[in-house]
Scaffold this motif. Structure first.
Motif, PDB file in Angstrom:
ATOM      1  N   GLN A  94       0.827  -1.211   0.000  1.00 29.90           N
ATOM      2  CA  GLN A  94       0.000   0.000   0.000  1.00 29.90           C
ATOM      3  C   GLN A  94       0.858   1.257   0.000  1.00 29.90           C
ATOM      4  O   GLN A  94       1.899   1.314   0.650  1.00 29.90           O
ATOM      5  N   LYS A  95       0.373   2.255  -0.751  1.00 36.59           N
ATOM      6  CA  LYS A  95       1.050   3.545  -0.775  1.00 36.59           C
ATOM      7  C   LYS A  95       0.167   4.587  -0.128  1.00 36.59           C
ATOM      8  O   LYS A  95      -1.044   4.495  -0.182  1.00 36.59           O
ATOM      9  N   ALA A  96       0.794   5.589   0.480  1.00 41.23           N
ATOM     10  CA  ALA A  96       0.024   6.654   1.092  1.00 41.23           C
ATOM     11  C   ALA A  96       0.887   7.901   1.195  1.00 41.23           C
ATOM     12  O   ALA A  96       2.106   7.817   1.124  1.00 41.23           O
ATOM     13  N   ALA A  97       0.222   9.042   1.330  1.00 40.69           N
ATOM     14  CA  ALA A  97       0.964  10.293   1.469  1.00 40.69           C
ATOM     15  C   ALA A  97       0.911  10.740   2.924  1.00 40.69           C
ATOM     16  O   ALA A  97      -0.112  10.604   3.594  1.00 40.69           O
ATOM     17  N   ILE A  98       2.041  11.263   3.403  1.00 40.52           N
ATOM     18  CA  ILE A  98       2.125  11.680   4.801  1.00 40.52           C
ATOM     19  C   ILE A  98       1.429  13.032   4.973  1.00 40.52           C
ATOM     20  O   ILE A  98       1.664  13.950   4.193  1.00 40.52           O
ATOM     21  N   VAL A  99       0.555  13.130   5.980  1.00 36.74           N
ATOM     22  CA  VAL A  99      -0.074  14.423   6.239  1.00 36.74           C
ATOM     23  C   VAL A  99       0.434  15.076   7.517  1.00 36.74           C
ATOM     24  O   VAL A  99       0.388  16.290   7.651  1.00 36.74           O
ATOM     25  N   ALA A 100       0.931  14.275   8.450  1.00 36.62           N
ATOM     26  CA  ALA A 100       1.461  14.881   9.670  1.00 36.62           C
ATOM     27  C   ALA A 100       2.318  13.872  10.418  1.00 36.62           C
ATOM     28  O   ALA A 100       2.116  12.663  10.300  1.00 36.62           O
ATOM     29  N   ARG A 117       5.794  16.026   5.720  1.00 39.86           N
ATOM     30  CA  ARG A 117       4.464  16.164   5.129  1.00 39.86           C
ATOM     31  C   ARG A 117       4.532  16.132   3.608  1.00 39.86           C
ATOM     32  O   ARG A 117       5.412  16.750   3.003  1.00 39.86           O
ATOM     33  N   GLY A 118       3.591  15.420   3.008  1.00 41.06           N
ATOM     34  CA  GLY A 118       3.506  15.397   1.570  1.00 41.06           C
ATOM     35  C   GLY A 118       4.303  14.274   0.923  1.00 41.06           C
ATOM     36  O   GLY A 118       4.091  13.967  -0.235  1.00 41.06           O
ATOM     37  N   ALA A 119       5.218  13.655   1.660  1.00 44.40           N
ATOM     38  CA  ALA A 119       6.036  12.595   1.055  1.00 44.40           C
ATOM     39  C   ALA A 119       5.211  11.316   0.896  1.00 44.40           C
ATOM     40  O   ALA A 119       4.308  11.039   1.677  1.00 44.40           O
ATOM     41  N   LEU A 120       5.552  10.558  -0.126  1.00 42.17           N
ATOM     42  CA  LEU A 120       4.813   9.333  -0.425  1.00 42.17           C
ATOM     43  C   LEU A 120       5.529   8.139   0.204  1.00 42.17           C
ATOM     44  O   LEU A 120       6.727   7.963  -0.014  1.00 42.17           O
ATOM     45  N   VAL A 121       4.830   7.344   1.000  1.00 38.21           N
ATOM     46  CA  VAL A 121       5.454   6.138   1.558  1.00 38.21           C
ATOM     47  C   VAL A 121       4.778   4.907   1.001  1.00 38.21           C
ATOM     48  O   VAL A 121       3.587   4.916   0.695  1.00 38.21           O
ATOM     49  N   GLU A 122       5.574   3.850   0.892  1.00 40.10           N
ATOM     50  CA  GLU A 122       5.013   2.564   0.506  1.00 40.10           C
ATOM     51  C   GLU A 122       5.521   1.535   1.500  1.00 40.10           C
ATOM     52  O   GLU A 122       6.730   1.474   1.774  1.00 40.10           O
ATOM     53  N   VAL A 123       4.621   0.735   2.062  1.00 43.73           N
ATOM     54  CA  VAL A 123       5.056  -0.331   2.958  1.00 43.73           C
ATOM     55  C   VAL A 123       5.513  -1.498   2.103  1.00 43.73           C
ATOM     56  O   VAL A 123       4.781  -1.953   1.223  1.00 43.73           O
ATOM     57  N   GLU A 124       6.729  -1.980   2.336  1.00 45.17           N
ATOM     58  CA  GLU A 124       7.268  -3.060   1.512  1.00 45.17           C
ATOM     59  C   GLU A 124       7.187  -4.413   2.189  1.00 45.17           C
ATOM     60  O   GLU A 124       7.074  -5.431   1.522  1.00 45.17           O
ATOM     61  N   GLY A 125       7.282  -4.429   3.499  1.00 46.95           N
ATOM     62  CA  GLY A 125       7.237  -5.727   4.163  1.00 46.95           C
ATOM     63  C   GLY A 125       7.259  -5.586   5.670  1.00 46.95           C
ATOM     64  O   GLY A 125       7.404  -4.501   6.214  1.00 46.95           O
TER      65      GLY A 125
END
Lengths: 686, 233
Positions: B169-175, B193-201
């Motif tokens: 899953q990918k998501a953008a950081i808001v805080a 804030r605003g950076a995109l994270v993806e959980v890899e494992g």
């Protein structure tokens, strides 16, 4: 010839060490920063008509006051004012690496960027407009490939050119947005009206930025109450209108500045696809295979260190044995015999005692260098962290603790891989509780002497398990008392997997070995010789040895010596544990090295061949002591005073005699209380 | 009130703002053609929208230059994106629409909902999410009454953090909701804030987790990941 100093900064895993090796070759000096255990490396090189001294700063991601490494790096730049700072950047991970660069830029020191691993980045489809980036950041940028020795001359040229260039005011810099910039200006104006000394040293803007970030270190250096009031008001105001701590917003803005710079200068021709590191991670950190792979690799490290290490250890022992024999045979009897004994038993024995650990240390650090350079070390910590975290330690503590089962000396040195001081200290303190190989000789003598065959296996397990359990409890207790404090964030980079270079691994291994000999080795040697004196002097008067056999003479000699007298003197103290003066004397002797316990007992009982196989020694022990006492001796040896090599190593790695003595006496006290309990309670039952 | 209306956005501008938010999260800045591609519109209409947003001071925009969000624009975009995600999660998790339908209908419906409605939707979704027995009951009801095939309740509540994301899953950081050393460390590592994270494992023992952020890999404990609020895509 002109001399300049250059500081090397950079993120961990940016290839900083390989660039440092590339620049300085073999001319390196490894030490510690004063007062802390953070390693300090220096090296020199001559380029054209410049003599350049390089200082390798600790690898950091940022320059806050939250960690010792970051403070050291920052203070070095601010206070020692190097002529140039070279920031080593991993070109394939530009954004995060430039984050450190933006912070060094704010310190207004001449900078050069070493664009490292640029070949890898290009192979990944990244295209850089380095001229444009260089104009934006206002500094020279040199592509390097540290592990392939590319870019050395260009980098050195850029360094001397930057050192000689005229200083100019920066045009581009991180701007923090209207609200924050207003406050920065107010703080700068307040600073102008206050202590000029601090301002002159650190620069107005940098001070204002750090004050607004509420940096503890800088706050403590500015004493003007008016300035601090302005800072306090500004922080409250910004928190209200921006809804977050100023330091957080400011960090965000730095990344914003970097995004802007990258957008203009990088072209990514390939969309990110699965790379080799993803594939390896999918296996190595997976639910099913993660732990088995981890355990297998840990077994390999242990095997390499101690099994392979036992061969060169054997050669060393044989060599020193031959040397001792040669001296003994050429030294005629009755000719200053004490000097011969000092040379053979004290000096050669001592030097041998130092060098005997060297193969273990070299092999262990070779294994660690391989694990770190390939990138697996971070994964190992990732896989085992849950369990280690439960006892208040970091995933990386596993390796030192594991090595402790072989020998505490390299294990304590291995605790270097921990980058948090509290974690490192806790790990070092409990390592001696992992029962080492030398103590196995004691168990091998005692267990068969007191327990029937079907009890011998479980007994050995029990001793090891007691050590592990005590280690866990001790770690937990230490984290709650002496080393109390916020657990450091785990937040750890998982660097891409890379092929290690033989040069990098060998340099790293050799530096560790040399550090051991120079620092711990001298202490071990000195204490060995002192202990030799204590075991041999004073000599019994000649008439007491008349008509006795050689063994009886040695027995009498030991009893008469300082160690023997101390053993006798502490007997009342050891009585409640069930020990007599013989055990006491052997225990004192075993401080030199745990396996000496057995040979000391041999001398005391005047048996012919004092090793664990000697049935006569076992029989005598069985005649003199109950199984309960036998168990208590093993328990005491497991927990009590680590050997002098361990003490010396703890002294070296903690950079403090205080911690070394705390460990020594703390563990001895623990052993005493524990053995007392077991013996006294056991006596009621048995 | 006049000030309010000057700041308020039409549904289409809200869509633009969302598109810019996601492009900036992924790439740092957005170019007109990225936005046009994402919204499937012509480049010429993008220009008009960008000018309108720039006038309201939500974006920094000069013709032919990359677009970035202003601080105000980021906050507004976060509100819009979060509202979108609340509506979508309500459709998917409570009404049991499939993902594509939930996404599409959320896009059309979100604009007319005020905070009074979205707050309640979020609370309801959270209620269903945290009580599996309610979820099962709801599935049974929908299957009987509306002939909805039972889809597993893929539900996210209102306050999603990195610790809640599943691998992939990918998501953008808001805080970043933490203090002191941890907050600073997270932001220093690029989790701002605003950076995109993806959980890899996830580690074999269930903790820590590994993520991808700004093009590199990072491991962090769940307790730390729980300090990072995100909106899912």
């Amino acid at each position: 010839m002109k001399s300049i100093t250059v500081a090397l900064a950079g993120n961990p895993n940016s290839g900083k060490t390989s660039v440092f090796n590339l620049l300085t070759g073999a001319h390196q000096h490894v030490g510690n920063y004063p007062g802390v255990t953070v390693e300090k490396k220096e090296g020199q090189c001559i380029h054209r008509d410049w003599r350049i001294t390089f200082v390798d700063l600790p690898g950091t991601y940022s320059l806050t006051a939250y960690s010792a490494e970051e403070l050291i790096a920052r203070n070095h730049i601010q206070e020692d004012r190097p002529d140039v700072v070279v920031d080593v950047i991993d070109a394939s991970n530009l954004e995060r690496n430039l984050y450190l660069a933006t912070q060094i830029m704010e310190m207004d020191v001449p900078m050069v960027l070493a664009f490292n691993m640029s070949d890898l980045a290009e192979r990944r489809g990244l295209k850089f407009d380095l001229d444009q980036l260089s104009r934006l950041l206002e500094m020279r940028i040199v592509p390097t490939v540290g592990n392939k020795s590319q870019g050395r001359t260009e980098l050195l040229d850029a360094i001397v050119e930057t050192a000689g260039a005229e200083r100019r005011e920066r045009i581009h810099r991180v701007t923090y947005g209207q609200e924050i910039e207003d406050k920065l200006l107010q703080i700068q104006q307040a600073l102008d009206r206050s202590d000029g000394d601090v301002v002159a040293r650190y620069g107005r803007r940098w001070l204002a930025i750090k004050l607004l970030e509420q940096d503890e270190d800088v706050m403590s250096k500015v004493h003007d109450q008016k300035v601090l009031e302005v800072v306090g008001r500004s922080v409250v105001h910004l928190r209200t209108i921006l809804g977050d701590e100023p330091e957080i917003i400011m960090a965000d803005r730095r990344y914003g500045f970097i995004s802007g710079a990258c957008q203009e200068t990088i072209q990514n021709s390939v969309e990110r696809r699965h790379d080799i590191s993803d594939t390896i991670d999918a296996v190595v950190t997976s639910r099913v295979l993660g732990l088995p792979i981890f355990l297998l690799l840990m077994y390999v490290v242990f095997f390499l260190t101690f099994k392979i290490g036992s061969y060169p250890m054997g050669w060393l022992e044989a060599f020193f044995g031959m040397l001792a024999d040669a001296i003994t045979s050429h030294w005629s009897d009755g000719h200053v015999e004490w000097l011969r004994s000092l040379l053979v038993d004290g000096v050669i024995g001592g030097v041998g005692g130092v060098l005997v650990f060297l193969p273990n240390i070299l092999l262990l650090f070779m294994a660690i260098a391989l694990l770190e350079d390939t990138g697996y070390m971070a994964r190992a910590a990732f896989v085992i962290d849950r369990i280690m975290h439960k006892i208040g330690l970091h995933g990386k503590s596993f390796i030192p603790m594991l090595i402790g089962f072989g020998c505490s000396v390299p294990a304590i040195m291995a605790a270097r891989i921990l980058d948090n001081r509290r974690n490192q200290l806790t790990t070092i303190m409990v390592i001696p509780l992992m029962s080492c190989g030398a103590r196995l000789t004691i168990y091998a003598l005692f267990i068969p002497a007191f327990f029937p065959p079907h009890w011998q296996g479980p007994m050995l397990w029990l001793i090891y398990l007691i050590g592990i359990a005590l280690g866990i409890v001790a770690a937990k207790v230490l984290r709650l008392t002496v080393f109390r404090g916020e657990t450091m964030p785990f937040v750890m980079e998982l660097p891409p997997y890379r092929m290690p270079t033989s040069k990098g691994v060998l340099v790293h291994t050799w530096q560790r070995g040399w550090l051991y000999i120079r620092k711990a080795g001298t202490v071990i040697l000195a204490v060995s010789i002192a202990l030799w004196f204590a075991m041999n002097f004073p000599k019994p008067p000649a008439d007491r040895l008349e008509g006795r056999s050689a063994q009886e003479a040695r027995q009498e000699g030991l009893r008469y010596s300082t160690v023997g007298r101390v053993g006798l003197a502490v007997e009342p103290l050891l009585r409640p544990l069930g020990f007599d003066w013989r055990v006491g004397t052997a225990l004192i002797g075993s401080v030199a090295a745990k396996e000496l316990f057995v040979s000391q007992l041999g001398i005391i009982y005047a048996v012919e061949s004092p090793d664990e196989e000697a049935p006569s020694l076992r029989e005598q022990l069985r005649a003199d002591y109950t199984p309960l006492v036998g168990f208590c001796v093993m328990l005491f040896c497991l927990v009590s005073a680590p050997c002098i090599a361990t003490v010396a190593m703890t002294r070296q790695e903690t950079n403090s005699w205080g911690w070394a003595l705390f460990q020594f006496f703390g563990l001895t006290a623990l052993a005493y209380v524990l053995t007392l309990l077991v013996y006294q309670v056991g006596r009621l039952w048995l | 009130m006049t000030f309010e209306s000057a700041k308020s956005l039409s549904p289409s501008l809200e869509d633009y703002l969302q598109a810019i938010f996601w492009t900036v999260a992924a790439k740092g800045t957005a170019r007109a053609k990225d936005i046009a591609r994402q919204l499937e519109v012509k480049a010429s209409s993008v220009t008009g929208a960008l000018q309108a947003l720039a006038q309201k001071q939500y974006v920094h925009y000069q013709p032919y230059e990359a677009v970035t969000l202003t601080a105000e624009g980021f906050d507004e975009a976060t509100r819009v994106v979060q509202r979108h995600s609340i509506v979508r999660e309500f459709f998917a998790g409570v009404l049991r629409l499939n993902d594509a339908a939930a996404e599409e209908k959320a896009c059309r419906m979100e604009h007319c909902l005020g905070a009074d409605v979205t707050d309640r939707l979020a609370a309801l979704t959270e209620f269903v999410r945290t009580r599996p027995e309610v979820g099962e009951e709801l599935s049974r009801l929908l299957a009987e009454q509306c002939r909805v095939a039972d889809t597993p309740g893929r539900v996210q509540g209102k306050s999603v953090t990195v610790a809640d994301l599943r691998p992939g899953q990918k998501a953008a950081i808001v805080a970043v909701r933490s203090e002191g050393a941890l907050a600073r460390r997270l932001v220093d590592m690029g989790l701002g804030r605003g950076a995109l994270v993806e959980v890899e494992g996830i580690a074999p023992a269930g903790d820590p987790i590994r993520i991808r952020i700004r093009g590199y890999r990072l491991a962090l404990r769940r307790s730390e990941a729980a300090a990072i609020s995100v909106v899912g895509r």
